[in-house]
Design an enzyme around this catalytic site. Sequence first.
Site, short mmCIF file in Angstrom:
data_model
loop_
_atom_site.label_atom_id
_atom_site.label_comp_id
_atom_site.label_asym_id
_atom_site.label_seq_id
_atom_site.Cartn_x
_atom_site.Cartn_y
_atom_site.Cartn_z
N ASP A 38 0.83 -1.19 0.00
CA ASP A 38 0.00 0.00 0.00
C ASP A 38 0.87 1.26 0.00
O ASP A 38 2.03 1.22 0.46
CB ASP A 38 -0.92 0.01 1.23
CG ASP A 38 -2.01 -1.04 1.15
OD1 ASP A 38 -2.29 -1.50 0.02
OD2 ASP A 38 -2.56 -1.41 2.20
N TYR A 66 7.01 -9.06 8.24
CA TYR A 66 6.62 -7.67 8.49
C TYR A 66 6.95 -7.27 9.93
O TYR A 66 6.93 -8.10 10.85
CB TYR A 66 5.12 -7.47 8.30
CG TYR A 66 4.60 -7.74 6.91
CD1 TYR A 66 4.58 -6.73 5.95
CD2 TYR A 66 4.13 -9.00 6.55
CE1 TYR A 66 4.10 -6.97 4.67
CE2 TYR A 66 3.65 -9.25 5.27
CZ TYR A 66 3.64 -8.23 4.34
OH TYR A 66 3.16 -8.47 3.07
N ASP A 80 -6.64 0.60 8.96
CA ASP A 80 -5.32 1.20 9.17
C ASP A 80 -5.50 2.64 9.62
O ASP A 80 -6.62 3.10 9.86
CB ASP A 80 -4.45 1.10 7.91
CG ASP A 80 -5.05 1.83 6.71
OD1 ASP A 80 -5.97 2.66 6.88
OD2 ASP A 80 -4.61 1.56 5.57
N ARG A 175 -3.41 -5.80 8.36
CA ARG A 175 -4.44 -4.92 8.91
C ARG A 175 -5.50 -5.73 9.65
O ARG A 175 -5.89 -5.42 10.78
CB ARG A 175 -5.13 -4.12 7.79
CG ARG A 175 -4.31 -3.04 7.17
CD ARG A 175 -5.13 -2.34 6.09
NE ARG A 175 -5.17 -3.08 4.83
CZ ARG A 175 -6.12 -2.95 3.92
NH1 ARG A 175 -7.15 -2.16 4.13
NH2 ARG A 175 -6.07 -3.61 2.80
#
Length: 297
Positions: A38, A66, A80, A175
Amino acid sequence: MNGILPLWKPKGLTSHDCVIKVRKWYKTKKVGHAGTLDPEVEGVLPICIGQATKIVPFLMDTDKTYITEMKLGIATETEDQQGKVIAEKEVNNPPSQQEIENVLQSFQGTITQVPPMYSAVKVKGKRLYEYARQGLHVERPKRQITIHQIEHLPSEQSDRTIRMKVVCSKGTYIRTLCVDIGKRLGYPAHMSDLVRIESGPIRQQDTIHLQTVEKAFTQNRHSELLLPIERGIEHLDTLFVDESTKKRVLFGQKLPKPVGQLQTNPFAVKYDNQLLAIYQIHPKVPHEIKPVRVFNE
């Protein structure tokens, strides 16, 4: 020019923005990235150039790592920090270290996720975010994903912020993971930060920033930035063939299935150190193998 540009995508650009820049710099349309990030996420974005575009699906099909932060007490429509607040709850009694550890470990393994409404998943031919922007909610397909590792990391933020390292299968929405962990802890939550530090075999320490790529072009050193195609398929087994078989492989011919030496399907085919193709076991003729991609340049 063929190879993988191990880019560190900055915040503020889409993955496609980065592809456009690389197409311009390398003067080729044969450019593709191996896993969308994103715009507000930074991290490892492998960009495949030339013949390397043939391995994009195999590189995308790898685990990702991550570092993420989730914030308790606030839920947003996009899950988010960019979205409109849809729920709030005071965090008067923050969860203890042990409570957090217990909840995180309950998410390790194969779990079911429902993708967020603001995502690119297609339902009846339309992206979910298209429905969301119209104010429509549709039934979303559940998916099985795997959390290989989830670790609570130290954080200098408030008690409302939980920092984690997550190693997961492709298709995982971090998310949504943050939202689900928050629910398990008894609070609305959202993902407040995300960085991808590994994409399959490509790690943060391998990466190059956009400014470095641009500078390399002014010094005519851009070819030095590329990793070999083989680096993107290190997770696949390799079948080594002789010179006569090499010719058959380059012509895209089917071959007899080798006995007992391959653990992955598909797998790479090489002659000496030359990558020739990616083959798989023939789905209809199990005693044969057939090409999926041939590297004929």
